[in-house]
Enzyme design. Structure first.
Site, PDB file in Angstrom:
ATOM      1  N   HIS A  86      -0.130   8.455  21.527  1.00 29.69           N
ATOM      2  CA  HIS A  86      -0.057   7.216  20.723  1.00 29.69           C
ATOM      3  C   HIS A  86       0.037   7.501  19.217  1.00 29.69           C
ATOM      4  O   HIS A  86       1.008   7.093  18.581  1.00 29.69           O
ATOM      5  CB  HIS A  86      -1.232   6.305  21.088  1.00 29.69           C
ATOM      6  N   HIS A 124      -4.893   7.850  12.489  1.00 32.04           N
ATOM      7  CA  HIS A 124      -5.357   6.477  12.287  1.00 32.04           C
ATOM      8  C   HIS A 124      -6.456   6.024  13.253  1.00 32.04           C
ATOM      9  O   HIS A 124      -7.234   5.145  12.917  1.00 32.04           O
ATOM     10  CB  HIS A 124      -4.183   5.489  12.311  1.00 32.04           C
ATOM     11  N   GLU A 145     -12.246   5.637  14.162  1.00 34.65           N
ATOM     12  CA  GLU A 145     -12.746   4.554  15.001  1.00 34.65           C
ATOM     13  C   GLU A 145     -13.113   5.024  16.410  1.00 34.65           C
ATOM     14  O   GLU A 145     -14.094   4.593  16.993  1.00 34.65           O
ATOM     15  CB  GLU A 145     -11.710   3.418  15.084  1.00 34.65           C
ATOM     16  N   ASP A 146     -12.309   5.931  16.962  1.00 37.40           N
ATOM     17  CA  ASP A 146     -12.439   6.245  18.396  1.00 37.40           C
ATOM     18  C   ASP A 146     -12.955   7.640  18.728  1.00 37.40           C
ATOM     19  O   ASP A 146     -13.082   7.974  19.903  1.00 37.40           O
ATOM     20  CB  ASP A 146     -11.070   6.073  19.095  1.00 37.40           C
ATOM     21  N   ASP A 172       1.637   1.033  14.390  1.00 35.88           N
ATOM     22  CA  ASP A 172       0.622   1.082  15.446  1.00 35.88           C
ATOM     23  C   ASP A 172       0.860  -0.059  16.442  1.00 35.88           C
ATOM     24  O   ASP A 172       0.938   0.133  17.658  1.00 35.88           O
ATOM     25  CB  ASP A 172      -0.754   0.960  14.769  1.00 35.88           C
ATOM     26  N   ASP A 182      25.836 -18.595  14.940  1.00 39.08           N
ATOM     27  CA  ASP A 182      25.698 -17.177  14.575  1.00 39.08           C
ATOM     28  C   ASP A 182      25.117 -16.330  15.701  1.00 39.08           C
ATOM     29  O   ASP A 182      24.392 -15.388  15.462  1.00 39.08           O
ATOM     30  CB  ASP A 182      24.839 -17.044  13.317  1.00 39.08           C
TER      31      ASP A 182
HETATM   32 MN    MN Z   1      -3.735   2.829  17.304  1.00 39.87          MN
END
Ligand code: MN
Length: 523
Positions: free
Chosen positions: A54, A78, A82-83, A150, A270
């Site tokens: 990811h 990123h 957090e994880d 993300d 269009d």
């Molecule tokens: Mn993520």
């Protein structure tokens, strides 16, 4: 257009990065990938793939968007804070302050998201979380760009999520992330997000429209080919260097357009447009002239977004013509730079101004000094500050300020200001300066006297006529729409003793009491 989540490997990302960054930067990138791989070890995505696929996909997208190396490193890292067991200090020590700052911003946005899931109901914690989101965005817009990369990958792998979660994420993507991408001028990303989200939210309708489109295009593509050849020949005759290609309307924008025209696809001109890319602005206008000498233009559909750009910075000339065989064709004419902006928006400008980018896109004290398409970032930050100070701002107001349609208006000197659609002259006056608002006496719009209660329109030139002795009145509260103008006005009214100074809490209690009484004209 959508690449599926193939197993993304470190080597692939590094290979791609070699086209964009120098050796030192590549070494840093490898270091970040190894760090993240180690930290995410043992974690799996819902698809069953190792978690690291990811962040690698996110980094790859950021490289493709031509972002600076710090953003790419933050993309790799990123989710670590957090994880995983990684801390912000680890990131700062290993990869520097700027990268840590970006990772911190992305982490804050993720935490804020929890409170934004249910946009329909307005709960106290939503406000706090949203305020975190705004603060994160206001400080460095790259945070939102990383967040968009993300989100894009999460949407690409959404089918592995349980149905209920799928719907939530898809809806949030349509309501929050697609408008954000649009606000940043990132047209292609907006479209990708919309297509993916819509295909999950309403798979039946998506399939139906896809088939409808296919049938239509089959008929018109051959006819369009003839027009294209004619145009190519004519432009070559005039010695114009150009690129021409067809662009097909996205399913989601077809869906939205159909709702406007009561479902009749014949009213949509269009579905497919021809896009002509030329060297400079002047050539754009020459091409427009040539097209109009070849075919009958539909006057009402000629749009000059070069002279008057869309509020998100989009520029192009648009025209719709009728060919002798009665075919209706839309053309979009633009330079390469305009094209890059239309597709990649703010991300494209990181490429054009690579050296000075960081400072340019972090918060600025002076709203008017930012390019008009970025003024909303400053406005967001102002809202964040006021939320933090306990001011009540309703979800409706936030939607108007942040996610509604925007217009551009001009000062007589030509400075550009960005306002929400429906804004009134006092909103403009307060945006220019709170003293201009305070002493506003009358308005002139495009040279004509303009009433206080008449909305402004895109492209208006607005002149505020001030008088030193003219002061705000309490009924002006009905004559402002932005929360910025409202806040400034209320502060002035309070100083003048025209309204009570009440704390946020007292105001709520009072408002609740007022609601129980028979309704007054306005709330
Ligand atoms: Mn993520």
């Amino acid at each position: 257009m959508f690449y599926t989540s193939r197993y993304m490997k470190k080597r692939e990302v590094l290979e791609l990065a070699k086209e964009f960054y120098d050796e030192n930067q590549i070494a840093e990138l490898e270091h970040a990938i190894d760090f993240a791989t180690e930290k995410h070890k043992g974690q799996k995505r819902k698809s069953g793939e190792p978690y690291i696929t990811h962040p690698l996909a996110v980094a790859r997208t950021l490289i493709e968007w031509d972002m600076d190396i710090d953003s790419v490193l933050a993309g790799v890292l990123h989710d670590t804070v957090e994880d995983t067991s990684a801390t912000l200090e680890d990131i700062e020590n290993l990869f520097g302050r700027d990268v840590a700052f970006l990772v911190d911003g992305v982490t804050k946005v993720s935490q804020a998201r929890a409170g934004m899931r249910d946009l329909g109901s307005y709960l106290p914690q939503t406000k706090d979380n949203l305020s975190k989101l705004l603060i994160a965005v206001g400080q460095d817009v790259r945070v939102i760009i990383i967040k968009l990369a993300d989100r894009l990958h999460n949407l690409q792998t959404l089918r592995y999520m349980p149905p209920e979660k799928r719907t939530k994420i898809a809806r949030e993507s349509l309501e929050v992330f697609a408008p954000l991408a649009d606000r940043l001028g990132m047209g292609r990303v907006r479209m990708q997000i919309e297509e993916l989200a819509f295909s999950h939210l309403d798979p039946k309708e998506f399939k139906h429209l896809q088939n409808l489109m296919k049938k239509r295009l089959g008929k018109s593509t051959r006819k369009l080919g003839t027009v294209r050849v004619e145009v190519e020949r004519e432009l070559a005759k005039h010695n114009i260097k150009f690129e021409i290609n067809g662009r097909v309307k996205s399913i989601y924008s077809l869906y939205k357009k159909l709702q406007k025209v009561n479902g009749n696809i014949d009213d949509i001109y269009d579905l497919m447009a021809l896009r002509i890319i030329v060297r400079d602005n002047e050539t754009c206008y020459r091409v427009l002239g040539i097209l109009h000498s070849m075919y009958q233009p539909m006057i009402a559909r000629i749009k000059d977004y070069i002279a008057v750009p869309k509020p998100n910075g989009y520029q192009s000339l648009h025209t719709t013509v009728i060919t002798p065989s009665e075919q209706i064709v839309e053309f979009q004419i633009r330079t390469q730079e305009m094209h890059d902006w239309a597709e990649r928006g703010l991300a494209a400008s990181f490429h054009y101004h690579a050296q000075k980018s960081t400072k340019d896109y972090t918060k600025s004290k002076n709203a008017a000094a930012l390019p008009a398409e970025l003024q909303w970032i400053t406005q967001m930050q102002e809202i964040a500050v006021r939320l933090r100070e306990g001011e009540e701002i309703s979800q409706d107001q936030l939607n108007i300020d942040l996610f509604g349609n925007r217009i551009f208006v001009y000062s007589p000197k030509g400075d550009i200001y960005n306002l929400p659609e429906g804004a009134l002259p006092l909103d403009f006056a307060y945006l220019v300066h709170s003293d201009i608002g305070k002493h506003a006496y009358s308005f002139r719009v495009n040279g004509n006297i303009h009433a206080f209660d008449k909305p402004l329109h895109n492209g208006d030139v607005v002149e505020v006529i001030t008088r030193k002795l003219s002061l705000p009145r309490s009924d002006w509260q009905e004559l402002v729409t932005t929360s910025h103008a409202r806040a400034k006005l209320r502060m002035q009214l309070r100083k003048l003793g025209l309204i009570e100074a009440v704390s946020g809490a007292a105001a709520i209690i009072r408002e609740k009491a007022a609601r129980k009484k028979p309704a007054k004209a306005k709330d």
